[in-house]
Structures are given as C-alpha cells and as structure tokens.
Design a protein around this motif. Structure first.
Motif, PDB file in Angstrom:
ATOM      1  N   UNK A 148       0.795  -1.231   0.000  1.00 24.80           N
ATOM      2  CA  UNK A 148       0.000   0.000   0.000  1.00 24.80           C
ATOM      3  C   UNK A 148       0.829   1.285   0.000  1.00 24.80           C
ATOM      4  N   UNK A 149       1.884   1.355   0.819  1.00 20.53           N
ATOM      5  CA  UNK A 149       2.685   2.583   0.868  1.00 20.53           C
ATOM      6  C   UNK A 149       3.429   2.813  -0.447  1.00 20.53           C
ATOM      7  N   UNK A 150       3.920   1.725  -1.058  1.00 22.03           N
ATOM      8  CA  UNK A 150       4.580   1.866  -2.349  1.00 22.03           C
ATOM      9  C   UNK A 150       3.577   2.313  -3.412  1.00 22.03           C
ATOM     10  N   UNK A 151       2.362   1.787  -3.334  1.00 19.03           N
ATOM     11  CA  UNK A 151       1.323   2.192  -4.273  1.00 19.03           C
ATOM     12  C   UNK A 151       0.979   3.667  -4.103  1.00 19.03           C
ATOM     13  N   UNK A 152       0.899   4.108  -2.845  1.00 17.61           N
ATOM     14  CA  UNK A 152       0.640   5.528  -2.575  1.00 17.61           C
ATOM     15  C   UNK A 152       1.754   6.393  -3.148  1.00 17.61           C
ATOM     16  N   UNK A 153       3.007   5.987  -2.916  1.00 16.01           N
ATOM     17  CA  UNK A 153       4.145   6.747  -3.416  1.00 16.01           C
ATOM     18  C   UNK A 153       4.127   6.810  -4.942  1.00 16.01           C
ATOM     19  N   UNK A 159     -10.027   7.572  -7.847  1.00 19.14           N
ATOM     20  CA  UNK A 159     -10.700   6.790  -6.799  1.00 19.14           C
ATOM     21  C   UNK A 159     -10.973   5.371  -7.275  1.00 19.14           C
ATOM     22  N   UNK A 160     -11.446   5.223  -8.496  1.00 16.07           N
ATOM     23  CA  UNK A 160     -11.736   3.890  -9.029  1.00 16.07           C
ATOM     24  C   UNK A 160     -10.461   3.047  -9.099  1.00 16.07           C
ATOM     25  N   UNK A 161      -9.353   3.665  -9.527  1.00 13.58           N
ATOM     26  CA  UNK A 161      -8.098   2.938  -9.579  1.00 13.58           C
ATOM     27  C   UNK A 161      -7.619   2.514  -8.204  1.00 13.58           C
ATOM     28  N   UNK A 162      -7.765   3.401  -7.219  1.00 14.22           N
ATOM     29  CA  UNK A 162      -7.354   3.071  -5.852  1.00 14.22           C
ATOM     30  C   UNK A 162      -8.225   1.974  -5.257  1.00 14.22           C
ATOM     31  N   UNK A 197      -5.749  -2.390  -1.359  1.00 14.68           N
ATOM     32  CA  UNK A 197      -6.668  -3.098  -0.463  1.00 14.68           C
ATOM     33  C   UNK A 197      -7.209  -2.238   0.673  1.00 14.68           C
ATOM     34  N   UNK A 198      -6.367  -1.479   1.413  1.00 20.24           N
ATOM     35  CA  UNK A 198      -6.927  -0.649   2.492  1.00 20.24           C
ATOM     36  C   UNK A 198      -7.955   0.362   1.992  1.00 20.24           C
ATOM     37  N   UNK A 199      -7.700   0.946   0.815  1.00 18.04           N
ATOM     38  CA  UNK A 199      -8.656   1.900   0.240  1.00 18.04           C
ATOM     39  C   UNK A 199      -9.939   1.176  -0.148  1.00 18.04           C
ATOM     40  N   UNK A 200      -9.798  -0.010  -0.716  1.00 15.94           N
ATOM     41  CA  UNK A 200     -10.977  -0.781  -1.108  1.00 15.94           C
ATOM     42  C   UNK A 200     -11.829  -1.118   0.117  1.00 15.94           C
ATOM     43  N   UNK A 214     -11.994   0.524   2.856  1.00 14.72           N
ATOM     44  CA  UNK A 214     -12.574   1.746   3.404  1.00 14.72           C
ATOM     45  C   UNK A 214     -13.727   2.268   2.564  1.00 14.72           C
ATOM     46  N   UNK A 215     -13.569   2.235   1.240  1.00 12.86           N
ATOM     47  CA  UNK A 215     -14.521   2.918   0.351  1.00 12.86           C
ATOM     48  C   UNK A 215     -15.567   2.012  -0.279  1.00 12.86           C
ATOM     49  N   UNK A 216     -15.347   0.709  -0.308  1.00 11.56           N
ATOM     50  CA  UNK A 216     -16.306  -0.164  -0.979  1.00 11.56           C
ATOM     51  C   UNK A 216     -17.735  -0.007  -0.429  1.00 11.56           C
ATOM     52  N   UNK A 217     -17.915   0.063   0.892  1.00  4.67           N
ATOM     53  CA  UNK A 217     -19.297   0.262   1.381  1.00  4.67           C
ATOM     54  C   UNK A 217     -19.916   1.551   0.868  1.00  4.67           C
ATOM     55  N   UNK A 218     -19.102   2.608   0.766  1.00  4.16           N
ATOM     56  CA  UNK A 218     -19.623   3.885   0.278  1.00  4.16           C
ATOM     57  C   UNK A 218     -19.918   3.821  -1.220  1.00  4.16           C
ATOM     58  N   UNK A 219     -19.014   3.172  -1.970  1.00  6.60           N
ATOM     59  CA  UNK A 219     -19.198   3.058  -3.414  1.00  6.60           C
ATOM     60  C   UNK A 219     -20.428   2.216  -3.724  1.00  6.60           C
TER      61      UNK A 219
END
Length: 236
Positions: free
Chosen positions: A29-34, A218-221, A226-229, A231-236
């Motif tokens: 996740x951190x590498x993906x963020x970077x 947002x869709x790509x993240x 995984x942590x973003x998914x 967090x946001x999947x219920x909202x999406x």
C-alpha cells in the motif's frame, strides 16, 4: 494548467497500479501511494521550463534556479520539455541517475511530492504547502518517512517519464499544441501538433480536473489498493 496536469497524473498513476505491480513490484500500500503521488507530481514537471511558473517558485531559489536552467535547455515554454520523445527520455535518464543513490532518490521523490502538493494546494486547508519553506519541509519529511517505511525507489525513472508523457498528452488537447519531436532544436520556430480542442484553463478542463480525473483516481485506488478498497467499498 498545473492542477489539471496533477489531477491527470494522479489518475494515470492509480489506473496503472496493476501494471506497476506486475512489472515494477509495486504491490504494498505505501509503495502504491508513493507511485500515485509521484505520477501526479511529475505530471507537473515539464512546466518548470517557464520562468516564474508556480512550479519554479515552489522551493524558492533552488527551484527558481532549476527552472531557469531547464528553460534555457528547452529554449522556450512548451519547447523541449514538451517534446513527447525527448522530454520523457531526458527526465527519465536524470531520474535513473538519481535513483542509484538513496539521497538523490529521496530528493527526486520529495520534488514529486512538493509538485503534487503545490498543484492541489487549493484543496488543502491552510497555506503551509504554498510557502517555499513549508512545502520543502513537508515534502522532504514525507519522502523521508516513506523511504524509512521501506519504500524502495527503483521505479522513479518510470514515474518521471510517465508523468511527463501524461503532461504532454494533456497539452496536446489545447490550442497551443505541443512541438513535433526534435523540431524545438532544429527550427527557430518549432512545428506544433495537437487536437487543439480548447484553450488551457477553458472548455472542458474544469470538468476533467474536478470530476473525471478524481473519479478515475478513486476507481483505480479502490480496484488496486486493499486498504482503500476496504474503506470505500461500502460507500461506493
């Protein structure tokens, strides 16, 4: 304009996370963020060719000096740094050289973070990231923290080259176009090419900047991080 370039770079970074994981080993996740932040920041990089640009004033004298040097080499605004062949190769080669040493790689990552922060400063409360010293401190602190968490940076040249390509493609949509490869140095007035759909900052650019690119990011993240998914999947 700068914020739209950064938004397009963030979207490109998020949408290419699958490719980055397969071919560059960017899967934590951190590498993906970077990776996403770097793509967003480096999509602003070609505008360092303009003396007095927002990017050029980001860190005060250091980036102003860098902007002057790049402006001379590029010959003009939307010159060499907007050559879709030469610019990615040149910036990518410099990043590859920097990536061979931890400290210089840290500086390049901090530059990407600083450019990303500066270009989206309108969305961030306060003015810290808009001041030269504040942006410098925050950018280097973030880069230091990311590398301290084990984020390796051999992919920096790819992020730099990719961000530059995204920038050039964006400018090719505008009325000024971009130079035909190599003509910046071969002709007094370079040939330009582009779709020339709208003036920079006008037409559909606000729609792209505020809706299309953030939605794609947002869709790509959600798809790849995984942590973003979670967090946001219920909202999406």
């Amino acid at each position: 304009m700068g914020p739209a370039h950064a938004a397009s770079g963030l979207a490109a970074g998020a949408l290419t996370l699958g490719v980055a994981a397969t071919h560059l080993g960017i899967d934590r996740p951190l590498e993906q963020l970077a990776w996403v932040v770097a793509c967003g920041g480096f999509a602003y990089l070609p505008d360092l060719d303009q003396k007095g640009s927002t990017a050029g004033s980001m860190w005060g004298p250091p980036t102003r000096w860098l902007s002057r040097v790049i402006g001379v080499l590029a010959r003009r605004h939307r010159g060499g740094t907007h050559d879709v062949v030469v610019a990615p190769l040149a910036f990518g080669a410099l990043a590859a050289l920097a990536a061979t040493h931890p400290w210089s790689a840290l500086v390049v990552l901090a530059l990407a973070i600083g450019l990303a922060l500066h270009s989206v400063a309108q969305f961030i409360p306060g003015d810290t990231e808009k001041t030269a010293l504040g942006n410098l401190v925050v950018s280097f602190a973030a880069a230091w923290w990311l590398t301290g968490q084990g984020v390796a940076l051999p992919w920096l040249p790819v992020a730099v080259a990719g961000g530059v390509v995204v920038h050039v493609l964006g400018d090719s949509l505008t009325t000024d176009g971009v130079p035909v490869p190599f003509t910046t140095w071969l002709r007094k007035k370079p040939l330009t090419v582009g779709l020339r759909l709208f003036r920079a900052g006008r037409g559909p650019e606000p729609l792209l900047q505020y809706f299309v690119f953030p939605t794609l990011t947002v869709l790509g993240l959600v798809r790849h991080v995984e942590p973003v998914r979670e967090l946001l999947t219920p909202l999406v």
